[in-house]
Design a protein around this motif. Structure first.
Motif, short mmCIF file in Angstrom:
data_model
loop_
_atom_site.label_atom_id
_atom_site.label_comp_id
_atom_site.label_asym_id
_atom_site.label_seq_id
_atom_site.Cartn_x
_atom_site.Cartn_y
_atom_site.Cartn_z
N TRP A 98 0.85 -1.19 0.00
CA TRP A 98 0.00 0.00 0.00
C TRP A 98 0.89 1.24 0.00
O TRP A 98 2.07 1.18 0.37
N CYS A 99 0.32 2.40 -0.38
CA CYS A 99 1.09 3.64 -0.36
C CYS A 99 1.53 3.92 1.07
O CYS A 99 0.77 3.69 2.01
N PRO A 100 2.71 4.46 1.23
CA PRO A 100 3.13 4.83 2.58
C PRO A 100 2.11 5.81 3.17
O PRO A 100 1.64 6.72 2.48
N GLY A 101 1.75 5.57 4.40
CA GLY A 101 0.80 6.48 5.07
C GLY A 101 -0.64 6.08 4.90
O GLY A 101 -1.55 6.69 5.47
N CYS A 102 -0.91 5.03 4.10
CA CYS A 102 -2.29 4.60 3.87
C CYS A 102 -2.90 4.04 5.16
O CYS A 102 -2.22 3.35 5.93
N GLY A 103 -4.17 4.33 5.36
CA GLY A 103 -4.86 3.84 6.56
C GLY A 103 -4.93 2.32 6.63
O GLY A 103 -5.15 1.76 7.72
N GLY A 140 -9.51 -4.00 -5.26
CA GLY A 140 -9.35 -2.63 -4.75
C GLY A 140 -8.15 -2.63 -3.83
O GLY A 140 -7.57 -3.68 -3.56
N CYS A 141 -7.79 -1.45 -3.35
CA CYS A 141 -6.62 -1.39 -2.47
C CYS A 141 -6.80 -2.31 -1.27
O CYS A 141 -5.94 -3.12 -0.95
N SER A 142 -7.94 -2.20 -0.62
CA SER A 142 -8.16 -2.97 0.61
C SER A 142 -8.12 -4.47 0.33
O SER A 142 -7.74 -5.26 1.20
N ASN A 167 -13.95 1.96 4.13
CA ASN A 167 -14.59 3.05 3.40
C ASN A 167 -13.66 4.25 3.37
O ASN A 167 -13.44 4.90 4.39
N ASN A 168 -13.10 4.55 2.19
CA ASN A 168 -12.26 5.75 2.06
C ASN A 168 -12.93 6.78 1.16
O ASN A 168 -12.34 7.79 0.81
N ARG A 169 -14.14 6.49 0.75
CA ARG A 169 -14.96 7.42 -0.03
C ARG A 169 -14.30 7.83 -1.35
O ARG A 169 -14.51 8.95 -1.83
N TYR A 198 -13.77 3.49 8.66
CA TYR A 198 -13.36 4.72 7.97
C TYR A 198 -11.85 4.65 7.78
O TYR A 198 -11.09 4.51 8.74
N GLN A 199 -11.45 4.73 6.53
CA GLN A 199 -10.03 4.53 6.23
C GLN A 199 -9.51 5.67 5.39
O GLN A 199 -10.12 6.04 4.38
N ASN A 200 -8.39 6.20 5.80
CA ASN A 200 -7.84 7.34 5.07
C ASN A 200 -7.06 6.88 3.84
O ASN A 200 -6.17 6.05 3.94
N CYS A 201 -7.43 7.43 2.69
CA CYS A 201 -6.61 7.26 1.48
C CYS A 201 -5.83 8.55 1.35
O CYS A 201 -6.37 9.56 0.89
N ASN A 202 -4.58 8.52 1.79
CA ASN A 202 -3.83 9.77 1.84
C ASN A 202 -3.39 10.24 0.47
O ASN A 202 -2.89 11.34 0.31
N ILE A 203 -3.58 9.41 -0.55
CA ILE A 203 -3.19 9.84 -1.90
C ILE A 203 -4.34 10.55 -2.61
O ILE A 203 -4.16 11.60 -3.21
S1 SF4 Z 1 -6.27 3.52 -0.44
FE1 SF4 Z 1 -5.20 5.31 -1.23
S2 SF4 Z 1 -3.41 5.48 0.04
FE2 SF4 Z 1 -4.20 3.45 0.37
S3 SF4 Z 1 -3.08 2.19 -1.07
FE3 SF4 Z 1 -4.95 2.83 -2.07
S4 SF4 Z 1 -4.41 4.66 -3.20
FE4 SF4 Z 1 -2.78 4.29 -1.70
#
Ligand code: SF4
Lengths: 353, 649
Positions: free
Chosen positions: A33-38, A67-69, A137-139, A214-219
């Motif tokens: 995952w991206c650094p900082g991702c929830g 999906g990312c999750s 859920n990162n909306r 609730y999950q932060n997508c910091n990107i």
């Molecule tokens: S949810 Fe956002 S921050 Fe997390 S891995 Fe996916 S794109 Fe990156």
């Protein structure tokens, strides 16, 4: 079995022989995952929580969609399947319905569960299959690089909606309650203690549990839930639900949730000595879903003010897989174990010499 | 084997004709009896007239009598199409004989027409001299004009070429039931049983089975059961006493191979095959399915057999049906999904996932007319290329296709064997004709059925004690099937490309190339029996090659040709992917290859692409099986052109 299982929904799952630790649930795969991702925080919380279940690791399965999750199963040292977009609840239903000895978890996101897989989600919920569904859920759509999702706020500017999105969002918890869900909860990626307490309640629940995280997508949607995380704003924005306790929040718990006597609607107001005894007492086990539904709609969709977290609803209803197993047992009881030769012959045969 | 050449003729107008051999009279019969070697009967009426039930009962009587038989139900997609109209006509054709037969027959010898619409819709299929039994009560002015009869065909002389029996079926039924106390409407509904009784008399069918069936079916309403039985008996007695029916016919039991038989439809045989596969593999059966014509009967049937440990899951949609089956397969079940063409389209992505996960999965496609909703209740075999290629990426899937209704049993076992042995989804292509058609089935001995070995992984498979989910069996190229609950074999699989061996995510170009080729090689290497060619005198220059339900009409056509002295070779594919290893050699040893298909040439396309042969397609997509004579004509022409060419040289 000698001792009672701490988690009723796992009573048929074999127990671990030795104590396990979070480390046992980590895989050797590089987390991507991206650094900082929830997602990182959720993964760590889940890995640390799993030993608490006291079941055998090999009897645990994580199933995800796309999906990312949905990369989640690769990082859990259990059995796992990273399937296709939206279909994880259907796949997990087949697995859970045929294997009562497994603890089955679904990891999904707002796009996966509510858009392409909406049908499977609502049907899993109404059937009450023994599944624990973690909906990150990162909306936003992360993996496809930032389009609006079915939970994005109206008017959201994204790559696919440069002039603002036109479609009204889903409220995942309202949807779940409407779909006859027996367990509905919400938590936040950064609040490990709360997240784990909700996971615990979900694991205890017999049937389908829907946990919105609730999950932060910091990107692509950074800070979407910041108002619920920042210590000063959270105090006013966040409502922590506890079964059997009056629903109060804000500085010095000076705010409360009330039910309008005329309309039955829920609203918030400052608590005064006059109204203190009318603060709504949270009853997660209320058979009627109307209050849970009201709670699910308390938050302002744009500002997220008055967002309840915790278990909104947890009620008992027969579990699909148990009922299915019972029908099989009943059939054997009534007609005996099936005999193939008798079946093939049927009632009308004739013999050619 | 008896030739079918003489079978195109009608029974004739009471004369013996080519079929009627005079037989000894049964003692209790007052009327003369003629012996026939085969008969084709078609029951036709309104959708609400109970023609399918009537046909089913006549079939059961015929099966228990010991004739060989073949059936063709044909009904509208609407549950109750408008009464008395042509689209509302439902029919059931049954061909039975004293010898081995292959098709429901080209042209009925006898038509039972319950109303003007049924007569009009079916008359074109009747040869001159055929017998027609009509329910005159329904030939009212209004009913006639509804289907466009300006004049009453029963009196305008247009049916002179046929042997017409005018029977007031409704009146006679009401008369027979006047003591029953039933309302007129209920009593009238028993007229199909009156017709069945009459036909049962005409063809000496045993009757106790039908009476028992009616008692059981209407166990909760004994007055209805008794009324139906009374109507049934009245029909029988009517035949015995009325002068209009001067003779009855006897069709002796067929001389089939020794053994115990039952009648079975394709969908029932397929359901039993799945249960047998579950038993012979020790894997619990899990069916994930969404109702769709003409596959739903498999879901219904399997739902009845929970005491075999069968789990049936009626899913929210086609995708969930296959998804749940795949999930169950991951957990060590025999995962099955049943559907028709439109459902396969929806399931494609999940089938692709199963290809990538390399898990056993059975996808049963009961083909029907397409595209889109197409002809839900009619047959077609136009999903072959969908089965072969209908997925994204290189996603090869073995394909098995039964040739007859009873063969659906063995096909289900074979599909399960391939799926489990090679850890792959398998497509089983049946069709509407096989599904609903029925024939006698030599009931197999259970312990002679093939055994299927799941061979679950039980421990680590590398020297360092770790488990690699994609380390393959060098022989079959199958990967280990390690089910949750097995300690030490925890692993993650998914739809993303995997590194060879470890199964870890890999985007490496060379690895992807290797994995694509390996999955293809695995399917190409599936062991399938060689193609058998029927070429008795080894003089044939033309080969007719078919697959699926065209077997019956093709074989009947071939018999006719041979009876007339022609040389023709026949072969029928039960494995469409991979093809039998000798297929290329077989194709190469004939000067001409004719491929009849109920599509626009899908197998022919595959043959041409793979073997560079000039396979010639003969097609029909009418929602109905080929007729034997139609194919015989085509094959005659093919043989003729070859000989003609010789003449020119
Ligand atoms: S949810 Fe956002 S921050 Fe997390 S891995 Fe996916 S794109 Fe990156």
């Amino acid at each position: 079995m000698s001792d009672q299982h701490a988690f009723p929904s796992l009573s048929l799952v074999p127990k671990a022989q030795a104590a396990q630790s979070a480390k046992d649930f980590k895989t050797d795969q590089e987390v991507r995952w991206c650094p900082g991702c929830g997602d990182y925080a959720i993964l760590a919380a889940v890995q640390a929580f799993m030993p608490e279940l006291g079941i055998r690791r090999e009897n645990t399965v994580f199933v995800s969609g796309i999906g990312c999750s949905s990369r989640f199963p690769y990082y859990m040292n259990t059995y796992g399947m990273h399937s296709i977009h939206g279909r994880a609840p259907a796949i997990a239903t087949g697995l859970a319905a045929s294997r009562a000895d497994l603890s089955v978890w679904v990891v999904t996101g707002d796009g996966d569960a509510l858009s392409i897989g909406g049908n499977h989600l609502i049907h899993a919920l109404r059937r009450n299959v023994n599944l624990k569904i973690l909906l990150f859920n990162n909306r936003i759509y992360g993996l496809t690089k930032g389009q609006y999702s079915p939970t994005s706020e109206l008017g959201k500017i994204t790559k696919s909606t440069p002039m603002g999105s036109l479609d009204a969002p889903f409220n995942p918890l309202s949807l779940a309650i409407g779909a006859e869900a027996t367990f509905v909860a919400r938590t936040i990626d950064s609040d490990r203690k709360h997240l784990q307490s909700v996971l615990r309640a979900a694991a205890e629940h017999r049937g389908t549990a829907l946990v919105e995280i609730y999950q932060n997508c910091n990107i692509f949607n950074d800070g979407a839930f910041e108002v619920l995380k920042d210590a000063t704003t959270a105090q006013r924005a966040l409502i922590r639900l506890e079964h059997g306790r009056p629903i109060r929040f804000g500085p010095d718990l000076g705010e409360g949730v009330f039910r309008d006597a005329l309309t039955g609607e829920l609203h918030t107001a400052p608590v005064t000595p006059d109204n203190e005894d009318r603060v709504l007492v949270h009853d997660a086990h209320a058979p009627n879903p109307v209050t849970a539904f009201g709670l699910s709609r308390l938050a302002d969709n744009d500002t997220l003010h008055h967002t309840p977290i915790g278990v909104l609803r947890s009620v008992e209803r027969p579990v699909y897989d148990t009922l299915m197993a019972e029908q099989l047992a009943t059939a054997v009881e009534q007609r005996g174990e099936g005999d193939l030769a008798t079946l093939l012959a049927g009632a009308d045969t004739w013999t050619v010499e | 084997m008896t030739s079918e050449v003489d079978q195109v003729e009608a029974v004739g107008d009471g004369s013996d004709g080519p079929l009627g051999r005079q037989g000894p009279s049964a003692p209790r019969r007052a009327k003369p009896i003629r012996r026939l070697d085969r008969v084709i009967i078609r029951f036709a009426g309104d959708s609400g007239d109970g023609m399918q039930l009537t046909g089913d009962r006549f079939t059961s009587e015929t099966a228990s009598f010991g004739n060989d038989l073949s059936t063709l139900p044909n009904f509208p997609a609407e549950i109750r199409a408008p009464a008395g109209t042509l689209p509302g006509v439902s029919s059931f054709q049954l061909h039975f004989a004293d010898h081995d037969i292959l098709t429901p027959g080209d042209a009925p010898n006898v038509l039972v027409a319950m109303n003007p619409a049924a007569l009009k819709a079916n008359i074109a299929d009747l040869p001159r001299g055929a017998e027609i039994i009509v329910n005159t009560d329904e030939f009212t002015k209004r009913a006639l004009s509804k289907v466009g009869y300006a004049l009453d065909p029963l009196s305008d002389g247009s049916l002179e070429a046929y042997h017409l029996h005018k029977v007031p079926l409704t009146t006679l039924t009401l008369e027979a039931l006047k003591e029953s106390g039933l309302a007129r409407k209920d009593a009238e509904r028993a007229k199909n049983m009156f017709a069945l009784g009459l036909l049962s008399w005409m063809y000496h069918r045993p009757t106790h089975g039908t009476e028992g069936f009616l008692r059981q079916k209407f166990a909760k309403r004994p007055e209805i059961a008794e009324a139906n039985i009374s109507a049934f008996r009245a029909g029988w007695n009517f035949g015995e006493t009325t002068e209009d029916f001067a003779v009855s016919y006897e069709i002796p039991p067929a001389r089939l191979p020794a053994g115990r038989y039952r009648n079975i439809s394709g969908n029932l045989a397929l359901s039993y095959g799945l249960i047998a596969a579950s038993r012979r593999s020790g894997l619990p059966l899990f069916l994930g399915s969404y109702p769709i014509t003409p596959a739903s009967d498999i879901l219904h049937e399997l739902s009845k057999h929970k005491n075999f440990g069968v789990r049936t899951f009626q899913a929210e949609d086609e995708i969930a049906g296959v998804g749940a089956a795949l999930g169950a397969a991951f957990g060590g079940a025999l995962g099955v999904t049943t559907t028709s063409g439109p459902g396969v389209a929806l399931k494609s992505e999940t089938i692709g996932l199963a290809v990538s996960l390399e898990l056993p999965l059975l996808v049963v496609d009961i083909q029907r007319g397409g595209p889109s909703t197409g002809l839900p209740t009619k047959t077609e075999q136009a999903d072959l290329l969908q089965a072969m290629f209908g997925r994204n990426g290189e996603a090869p899937v073995p394909i098995v296709a039964p040739a007859t209704p009873a063969e659906c049993f063995a096909a289900a076992l074979e599909a399960a064997r391939i799926a489990v042995t090679y850890r792959t989804p398998v497509l089983l292509l049946s069709d509407g004709y096989l599904a609903n058609g029925s024939e006698p089935w030599l009931i197999p001995e259970v312990d002679e059925l093939p055994e299927i070995k799941p061979g679950f992984a039980t421990g680590p498979n590398t020297p360092d004690g770790s488990f690699w989910p994609y380390l393959r069996d060098p022989q079959t190229l199958a990967r280990p099937w390690a089910v949750p609950g097995t300690p030490g074999l925890e692993h993650r699989i998914g739809g993303i490309e995997k590194q060879d061996g470890t199964g870890n995510i890999s985007y490496d170009p060379a690895n992807h190339d290797l994995m694509v080729r390996t999955r293809q090689a695995k399917v190409d290497g599936v062991a399938v029996p060689p193609l058998e060619v029927d070429d008795p005198d080894k003089l044939a220059r033309v080969l007719v090659l078919g697959w699926g339900s065209t077997y019956g009409p093709i074989t009947a056509a071939v018999r006719r040709l041979r009876a007339d002295g022609a040389h023709i070779a026949q072969a029928h594919l039960r494995h469409l992917n991979p093809f039998p290893a000798n297929l290329g050699a077989v194709l190469g040893s004939y000067e001409r290859v004719i491929v009849p298909e109920m599509n626009l040439g899908q197998l022919a396309l595959l043959l041409r692409a793979k073997y560079l042969v000039d396979a010639q397609s003969y097609n029909q997509v009418r929602g109905l099986p080929f007729k034997a004579q139609q194919l015989a004509d085509v094959l005659w022409a093919a043989i003729g052109t070859l000989e003609g060419n010789d003449g020119d040289e």
